[in-house]
Design a protein around this motif. Structure first.
Motif, mmCIF file in Angstrom:
data_model
loop_
_atom_site.group_PDB
_atom_site.id
_atom_site.type_symbol
_atom_site.label_atom_id
_atom_site.label_comp_id
_atom_site.label_asym_id
_atom_site.label_seq_id
_atom_site.Cartn_x
_atom_site.Cartn_y
_atom_site.Cartn_z
ATOM 1 N N LYS A 29 0.834 -1.208 0.000
ATOM 2 C CA LYS A 29 0.000 0.000 0.000
ATOM 3 C C LYS A 29 0.866 1.255 0.000
ATOM 4 C CE LYS A 29 -3.840 -2.210 2.466
ATOM 5 N NZ LYS A 29 -4.594 -2.283 3.749
ATOM 6 N N HIS A 30 2.099 1.111 0.520
ATOM 7 C CA HIS A 30 2.977 2.272 0.641
ATOM 8 C C HIS A 30 4.364 2.056 0.044
ATOM 9 C CE1 HIS A 30 -0.021 3.922 3.373
ATOM 10 N NE2 HIS A 30 0.005 2.787 4.048
ATOM 11 N N ASP A 31 4.853 0.821 0.061
ATOM 12 C CA ASP A 31 6.246 0.565 -0.287
ATOM 13 C C ASP A 31 6.380 -0.569 -1.297
ATOM 14 O OD1 ASP A 31 7.374 2.381 1.720
ATOM 15 O OD2 ASP A 31 6.649 0.914 3.175
ATOM 16 N N SER A 32 7.543 -0.617 -1.935
ATOM 17 C CA SER A 32 7.936 -1.818 -2.660
ATOM 18 C C SER A 32 8.575 -2.775 -1.662
ATOM 19 C CB SER A 32 8.912 -1.473 -3.785
ATOM 20 O OG SER A 32 8.238 -0.797 -4.833
ATOM 21 N N VAL A 33 8.648 -4.048 -2.024
ATOM 22 C CA VAL A 33 8.973 -5.103 -1.053
ATOM 23 C C VAL A 33 10.122 -5.982 -1.551
ATOM 24 C CG1 VAL A 33 8.070 -7.251 -0.031
ATOM 25 C CG2 VAL A 33 6.654 -5.176 -0.067
ATOM 26 N N LEU A 34 10.954 -6.404 -0.615
ATOM 27 C CA LEU A 34 11.966 -7.426 -0.880
ATOM 28 C C LEU A 34 11.656 -8.629 0.004
ATOM 29 C CD1 LEU A 34 14.655 -8.450 -2.086
ATOM 30 C CD2 LEU A 34 15.837 -7.288 -0.198
ATOM 31 N N LEU A 35 11.323 -9.766 -0.607
ATOM 32 C CA LEU A 35 11.083 -10.999 0.140
ATOM 33 C C LEU A 35 12.424 -11.668 0.419
ATOM 34 C CD1 LEU A 35 8.014 -12.490 -1.789
ATOM 35 C CD2 LEU A 35 8.018 -11.054 0.258
ATOM 36 N N VAL A 36 12.690 -11.916 1.685
ATOM 37 C CA VAL A 36 13.992 -12.426 2.108
ATOM 38 C C VAL A 36 13.853 -13.861 2.596
ATOM 39 C CG1 VAL A 36 15.942 -12.080 3.658
ATOM 40 C CG2 VAL A 36 14.683 -10.096 2.783
ATOM 41 N N PHE A 176 21.454 0.444 -13.521
ATOM 42 C CA PHE A 176 20.164 -0.234 -13.476
ATOM 43 C C PHE A 176 19.534 -0.129 -12.095
ATOM 44 C CE2 PHE A 176 17.572 -4.111 -12.906
ATOM 45 C CZ PHE A 176 16.620 -3.857 -13.885
ATOM 46 N N LEU A 177 20.333 -0.324 -11.035
ATOM 47 C CA LEU A 177 19.807 -0.211 -9.674
ATOM 48 C C LEU A 177 19.264 1.188 -9.408
ATOM 49 C CD1 LEU A 177 22.584 -2.176 -7.741
ATOM 50 C CD2 LEU A 177 20.171 -2.816 -7.865
ATOM 51 N N LYS A 178 19.997 2.194 -9.866
ATOM 52 C CA LYS A 178 19.542 3.575 -9.682
ATOM 53 C C LYS A 178 18.280 3.846 -10.493
ATOM 54 C CE LYS A 178 24.125 5.503 -8.673
ATOM 55 N NZ LYS A 178 25.207 6.400 -9.162
ATOM 56 N N ILE A 183 12.342 4.807 -10.612
ATOM 57 C CA ILE A 183 10.980 4.405 -10.976
ATOM 58 C C ILE A 183 10.105 4.339 -9.728
ATOM 59 C CG2 ILE A 183 9.557 2.543 -11.924
ATOM 60 C CD1 ILE A 183 11.263 4.134 -13.975
ATOM 61 N N ARG A 184 10.649 3.745 -8.672
ATOM 62 C CA ARG A 184 9.875 3.619 -7.425
ATOM 63 C C ARG A 184 9.562 4.985 -6.827
ATOM 64 N NH1 ARG A 184 13.851 -0.406 -6.611
ATOM 65 N NH2 ARG A 184 14.863 0.730 -4.913
ATOM 66 N N GLN A 185 10.467 5.931 -6.986
ATOM 67 C CA GLN A 185 10.255 7.259 -6.425
ATOM 68 C C GLN A 185 9.308 8.097 -7.281
ATOM 69 O OE1 GLN A 185 14.396 8.519 -6.176
ATOM 70 N NE2 GLN A 185 14.401 8.192 -3.959
ATOM 71 N N LYS A 186 9.346 7.895 -8.580
ATOM 72 C CA LYS A 186 8.587 8.750 -9.496
ATOM 73 C C LYS A 186 7.131 8.327 -9.643
ATOM 74 C CE LYS A 186 8.796 10.697 -14.173
ATOM 75 N NZ LYS A 186 9.556 10.720 -15.453
ATOM 76 N N TYR A 187 6.885 7.017 -9.692
ATOM 77 C CA TYR A 187 5.546 6.523 -10.008
ATOM 78 C C TYR A 187 4.925 5.844 -8.785
ATOM 79 C CZ TYR A 187 7.347 7.139 -14.755
ATOM 80 O OH TYR A 187 7.904 7.660 -15.897
ATOM 81 N N THR A 188 3.976 6.502 -8.190
ATOM 82 C CA THR A 188 3.348 5.940 -6.993
ATOM 83 C C THR A 188 2.447 4.753 -7.329
ATOM 84 O OG1 THR A 188 1.528 7.535 -7.157
ATOM 85 C CG2 THR A 188 3.408 8.134 -5.764
ATOM 86 N N ARG A 189 2.024 4.652 -8.580
ATOM 87 C CA ARG A 189 1.159 3.534 -8.967
ATOM 88 C C ARG A 189 1.940 2.306 -9.428
ATOM 89 N NH1 ARG A 189 -2.260 3.944 -13.096
ATOM 90 N NH2 ARG A 189 -1.868 6.025 -13.910
ATOM 91 N N ILE A 213 18.644 0.616 -2.572
ATOM 92 C CA ILE A 213 17.604 -0.340 -2.155
ATOM 93 C C ILE A 213 17.138 -0.109 -0.713
ATOM 94 C CG2 ILE A 213 18.350 -2.138 -3.767
ATOM 95 C CD1 ILE A 213 19.648 -3.581 -1.371
ATOM 96 N N ASN A 214 17.574 1.000 -0.107
ATOM 97 C CA ASN A 214 17.200 1.202 1.301
ATOM 98 C C ASN A 214 15.751 1.639 1.492
ATOM 99 O OD1 ASN A 214 17.271 3.890 0.574
ATOM 100 N ND2 ASN A 214 19.082 4.400 1.808
ATOM 101 N N ASP A 215 15.031 1.816 0.386
ATOM 102 C CA ASP A 215 13.608 2.157 0.477
ATOM 103 C C ASP A 215 12.721 0.917 0.476
ATOM 104 O OD1 ASP A 215 14.491 1.782 -2.263
ATOM 105 O OD2 ASP A 215 12.467 2.342 -2.875
ATOM 106 N N LEU A 216 13.293 -0.268 0.234
ATOM 107 C CA LEU A 216 12.494 -1.484 0.125
ATOM 108 C C LEU A 216 12.074 -1.985 1.503
ATOM 109 C CD1 LEU A 216 14.556 -3.455 -2.567
ATOM 110 C CD2 LEU A 216 12.498 -2.063 -2.924
ATOM 111 N N ARG A 217 10.831 -2.417 1.622
ATOM 112 C CA ARG A 217 10.353 -3.044 2.857
ATOM 113 C C ARG A 217 10.750 -4.510 2.827
ATOM 114 N NH1 ARG A 217 5.514 -2.643 6.042
ATOM 115 N NH2 ARG A 217 5.296 -0.498 5.290
#
Length: 391
Positions: A29-36, A176-178, A183-189, A213-217
């Motif tokens: 709902k708010h963040d992109s996710v990294l499954l660990v 590519f990482l940047k 993309i994650r910062q620019k497009y909320t959808r 990648i420090n923005d990933l949940r």
């Protein structure tokens, strides 16, 4: 009834990952996710479950398996291919292809006459340079044409980044990482769900770009609960008259905690191959030692040893030696492990703890504390048993 071994599971075999699925959906709902999680813990199965849920809610879910890709433009082409394949309405599909083609100048002439196949071929040629700008153009078109949230499920992202490093160099991997972060910062959808069986953090840190990648949940995926593990075993043996609860208890005793879906599936399928009409708990233990840990099961675990090579030529031998020693103990004193490390590298506690952290992060071992002293032990009983024999 055979349980898939290694392949993603769906339907009746997707057992009670409700909490994990809800956690991912809430995070999105708010963040992109990294499954660990390590390999074979069911990350892909969970990812596809979540994708099914977002699609049921009317949004768009795109699954991207990137383990064997080696360049950013291949990623973007795969994204376009998968997105287009999701569109059933021919007129909508044609409109999207026309829009992308015009914005990129990829194809001249009438797209309806050219068709989807040639569109894809021309797109591949066109993406080979300036992929970041063209990727932005494509995503802009997705956003413009579809008033829905777009969820990109990217499987095995660490392998992909390493492939870019190997084939295109560190600079391209960093770019590519940047780009992904932008993309994650620019497009909320647009939201991402990433998975990785090796430490994504370590790879990105090695590139000096942890901020990308420090923005990933981060959401950790654990093994099954005992209840769910027994339910999986019961489901497998549902038509066998010999099945009873003591069979499941013995299987789980052999596998040990955590109850890793892949290990359970492997064991029950091997039992199914060998056993005809009768099985008792004693037979289960015999089959565990002779078949699961024998020639039949040996090949299924080799990748755990081979995966250590990602640590590099310098650290692979010492990582392997430490694991060989930990496997021989229930709890291995960490100061003894440091002694082995010191013989090769001298006094360097920072490097040692970095290695231990990586072995923990890749779910080989864990650190435990007892009476004020630190110990190492294998994360998985079955893997420990295998390592004692073949590590």
């Amino acid at each position: 009834m055979m349980i898939p071994v290694g392949a993603p599971v769906e339907g009746e075999y997707f057992l009670n990952r409700v909490k994990e699925a809800e956690k991912v959906l809430n995070a999105l709902k708010h963040d992109s996710v990294l499954l660990v999680a390590p390999r074979r813990y069911g990350k892909t199965s969970l990812m596809k479950k979540v994708m099914s849920e977002v699609e049921n809610n009317g949004d768009i879910g795109i699954y991207l398996e990137v383990e064997y890709l080696d360049s950013p433009h291949e990623f973007i082409k795969l994204l376009v291919d998968e997105f287009i394949s999701k569109i059933s309405d021919k007129s909508v599909k044609t409109k999207l292809m026309i829009g992308i083609s015009k914005m990129m100048g990829a194809i001249k002439g009438n797209i309806e006459e050219i068709g989807v196949l040639e569109f894809k071929l021309k797109l591949k040629e066109n993406l080979s340079d300036n992929w970041a700008e063209k990727g932005n153009v494509i995503l802009e078109k997705f956003i413009e044409e579809f008033d829905k949230n777009i969820y990109l499920f990217v499987d095995e992202i660490p392998d992909f980044i390493k492939n870019i490093q190997k084939c295109k160099g560190d600079e391209e991997a960093l770019k590519f990482l940047k780009w992904l972060r932008s993309i994650r910062q620019k497009y909320t959808r647009i939201k991402f769900v990433f998975t990785g069986s090796i430490s994504f953090d370590r790879i990105v840190e090695g590139l000096g770009e942890s901020s990308s990648i420090n923005d990933l949940r981060r959401i950790k995926i654990d093994g099954f609960t005992k209840k769910d593990a027994k339910e999986l075993i019961k489901l497998h043996f549902s038509k066998n008259e010999f099945y009873n609860d003591s069979i499941a208890e013995t299987i789980l005793k052999c596998v040990g905690e955590p109850y890793i879906p892949y290990f359970i599936s492997l064991m029950v399928n091997i039992i199914d191959e060998v056993v005809d009409n009768e099985l008792n708990p004693n037979d289960v233990e015999i089959l565990y030692n002779s078949e699961v840990l024998g020639p039949r099961g040996r090949e299924y675990f080799k990748h755990y040893r081979e995966r250590l090579k990602i640590y590099g030529e310098e650290y692979y031998p010492i990582a392997k030696e430490i694991l060989e020693n930990v496997a021989k103990w229930d709890e291995y004193p960490i100061d003894i492990a440091y002694g082995i490390f010191r013989e090769r590298f001298g006094e360097d506690e920072d490097k040692f703890w970095s290695l231990i952290y990586e072995l923990e992060n890749d779910f080989y071992i864990k650190t435990v504390y007892k009476n004020g002293r630190k110990y190492l032990k294998f994360y998985s009983k079955l893997l420990k048993d295998w390592w004692c024999l073949y590590g």
